[in-house]
Motif scaffolding. Sequence first.
Motif, PDB file in Angstrom:
ATOM      1  N   ASP A  91       0.830  -1.201   0.000  1.00 60.48           N
ATOM      2  CA  ASP A  91       0.000   0.000   0.000  1.00 60.48           C
ATOM      3  C   ASP A  91       0.867   1.255   0.000  1.00 60.48           C
ATOM      4  O   ASP A  91       0.520   2.258  -0.638  1.00 60.48           O
ATOM      5  N   LEU A  92       1.977   1.210   0.716  1.00 61.05           N
ATOM      6  CA  LEU A  92       2.877   2.360   0.778  1.00 61.05           C
ATOM      7  C   LEU A  92       3.487   2.640  -0.593  1.00 61.05           C
ATOM      8  O   LEU A  92       3.579   3.792  -1.028  1.00 61.05           O
ATOM      9  N   ILE A  93       3.883   1.584  -1.286  1.00 63.08           N
ATOM     10  CA  ILE A  93       4.478   1.743  -2.617  1.00 63.08           C
ATOM     11  C   ILE A  93       3.471   2.339  -3.597  1.00 63.08           C
ATOM     12  O   ILE A  93       3.807   3.171  -4.434  1.00 63.08           O
ATOM     13  N   SER A  94       2.205   1.923  -3.477  1.00 61.81           N
ATOM     14  CA  SER A  94       1.188   2.379  -4.429  1.00 61.81           C
ATOM     15  C   SER A  94       0.484   3.654  -3.992  1.00 61.81           C
ATOM     16  O   SER A  94      -0.350   4.181  -4.726  1.00 61.81           O
TER      17      SER A  94
ATOM     18  N   ASN B 253      -1.293   9.745  -2.707  1.00 63.70           N
ATOM     19  CA  ASN B 253      -1.720  10.993  -2.083  1.00 63.70           C
ATOM     20  C   ASN B 253      -1.360  10.934  -0.603  1.00 63.70           C
ATOM     21  O   ASN B 253      -1.000   9.878  -0.073  1.00 63.70           O
ATOM     22  N   GLU B 254      -1.453  12.078   0.057  1.00 63.92           N
ATOM     23  CA  GLU B 254      -0.998  12.193   1.447  1.00 63.92           C
ATOM     24  C   GLU B 254      -1.777  11.274   2.388  1.00 63.92           C
ATOM     25  O   GLU B 254      -1.197  10.639   3.277  1.00 63.92           O
ATOM     26  N   ALA B 255      -3.094  11.187   2.182  1.00 65.57           N
ATOM     27  CA  ALA B 255      -3.923  10.403   3.097  1.00 65.57           C
ATOM     28  C   ALA B 255      -3.599   8.914   3.024  1.00 65.57           C
ATOM     29  O   ALA B 255      -3.433   8.251   4.051  1.00 65.57           O
ATOM     30  N   SER B 256      -3.514   8.368   1.795  1.00 61.34           N
ATOM     31  CA  SER B 256      -3.214   6.938   1.663  1.00 61.34           C
ATOM     32  C   SER B 256      -1.809   6.634   2.158  1.00 61.34           C
ATOM     33  O   SER B 256      -1.556   5.563   2.728  1.00 61.34           O
ATOM     34  N   HIS B 257      -0.879   7.573   1.963  1.00 64.47           N
ATOM     35  CA  HIS B 257       0.488   7.398   2.483  1.00 64.47           C
ATOM     36  C   HIS B 257       0.477   7.359   4.011  1.00 64.47           C
ATOM     37  O   HIS B 257       1.125   6.509   4.632  1.00 64.47           O
TER      38      HIS B 257
ATOM     39  N   GLY C  61      -6.602  18.310  -0.419  1.00 67.53           N
ATOM     40  CA  GLY C  61      -6.442  18.115   1.019  1.00 67.53           C
ATOM     41  C   GLY C  61      -5.821  16.781   1.367  1.00 67.53           C
ATOM     42  O   GLY C  61      -6.118  16.196   2.409  1.00 67.53           O
ATOM     43  N   GLY C  62      -4.962  16.280   0.481  1.00 68.47           N
ATOM     44  CA  GLY C  62      -4.288  15.010   0.726  1.00 68.47           C
ATOM     45  C   GLY C  62      -5.108  13.789   0.351  1.00 68.47           C
ATOM     46  O   GLY C  62      -4.654  12.661   0.531  1.00 68.47           O
ATOM     47  N   ILE C  63      -6.316  13.978  -0.186  1.00 66.90           N
ATOM     48  CA  ILE C  63      -7.185  12.857  -0.556  1.00 66.90           C
ATOM     49  C   ILE C  63      -7.377  12.856  -2.074  1.00 66.90           C
ATOM     50  O   ILE C  63      -7.596  13.903  -2.686  1.00 66.90           O
ATOM     51  N   GLY C  64      -7.277  11.686  -2.685  1.00 66.91           N
ATOM     52  CA  GLY C  64      -7.397  11.572  -4.134  1.00 66.91           C
ATOM     53  C   GLY C  64      -8.852  11.595  -4.587  1.00 66.91           C
ATOM     54  O   GLY C  64      -9.695  10.885  -4.053  1.00 66.91           O
ATOM     55  N   PHE C  65      -9.136  12.419  -5.587  1.00 68.23           N
ATOM     56  CA  PHE C  65     -10.460  12.475  -6.212  1.00 68.23           C
ATOM     57  C   PHE C  65     -10.310  12.168  -7.695  1.00 68.23           C
ATOM     58  O   PHE C  65      -9.405  12.697  -8.356  1.00 68.23           O
TER      59      PHE C  65
END
Length: 469
Positions: free
Chosen positions: A136-139, A142-146, A267-271
């Motif tokens: 998950d970290l590699i993929s 965006n800031e939130a998923s990281h 805001g760090g979240i992917g749309f």
Amino acid sequence: MHNDTIVALATPSGSGAIAVIRLSGKNAIGIADRHFRSVIDQKSLSNQKTHTIHLGHIIDGDKTLDEVLVSVFKNPNSYTGEDVVEISCHGSQYIQQEIIQLFLRQGCRMATAGEFTLRAFLNGKLDLSQAEAVADLISSDNEASHQIAMQQMRGGFSSEIAKLREELLNFASLIELELDFAEEDVEFADRTQFKELIERINFVLKRLIDSFAVGNVIKNGIPVAIVGEPNVGKSTLLNALLNEDRAIVSEIAGTTRDTIEDEISIGGIGFRFIDTAGIRDTKDVVESIGIKKTFEKIEQAQVVMFLVGSPQLVVGRDAIEVFKIEIEKIKNKFPQKQLLVILNKIDQITDTDLAELTTSLTPHVKNLIPISAKTGFGVEQLTDSLLNLINTGALRNNETIVTNSRHYDALLKAFEEVQKVKHGLETGLSGDLLAIDIRQALYHFGEITGEITNDDLLGNIFANFCIGK
């Protein structure tokens, strides 16, 4: 458990400034040592301390393949828990392949997808949920998923599950002990404390299960469909959101005949925004196909942005009433979707007209946002509204958020078993039957962290990794 030595390219394939080739296994240092010549002296890699870096050349017989930096990590203090060597060479594809082929001839085997991380799991360096967090970290894009992947990789999720499992296991042991003394009719497990524990486990499980709704959209991005009649400014809005001319814009109605998609981080979240064909009655075959795809995309979206051109509504009261009916149609057809109603082209109407439109539509629309996609006015308010639709409180508070569907499924099953235990305690169920439900709950907890696993499960998980990780 594999005990041979594996090799793979750890950086992306293709040419670049440098590339990293990784070896792991009991012979990793010895194989690398046979073909490494230090620039300073004839030191042996096998005699060097762990976590050291050495400058030298990779030699194949009399042929020098490249000048390299070799990093040495000795077991058990390495990523995989085995001896690991990482060779930083120049990024020529020819050099990469020459070095890899050299080590293959020396007895190494090409690593399979995720095999380095699999070995880290098998050697106890990571639990299974932490290993999955590596992918998950590699993929993460965006800031939130990281942030979520980093928290999980550091063991935040694992520690919560492990604590619950340990407490439940302690009580399970006491109940199992009672079964050995069934004839004496004694209770080793305090039922009052046990009920309190079950309530606490029940609360934590429910919170983790509920977090998946947020975690899933953060991990995969939030699909947003931009819909409306032709020529209301859908493509202009997409371009304004992306800050680039992604979609073709013209005064001709029906210009967009297929869906156009692109992603941005807010805001760090992917749309993921989807510009759709305008919805209207048409005899044009190609445009009709585009409109059909529009409704398909609305089905897939989590948020629907319904655009209307302000000048069209100012024409007369009938236009406003028709628009209200269209809004109700969208609400009724897609009741589970978050709906934002965008009043576009407000730069083309007066402030008085805008105030009247807002007053007329507000009772029928929960989220009404006036904007001018052409000038950019109101676009920032729109992006803020999109963020407000997503419950990011848990993310801001650094709480554990579940993003993995396998974890979600195991949590649901564990929750079901805990509910059975709770019901059993309330109805005075015998210890042997309670023990069965407790064992099942423990089993599902173990599935998450890897205490309970099998080859098929590991194969499915690590097949999704890239080779070299």
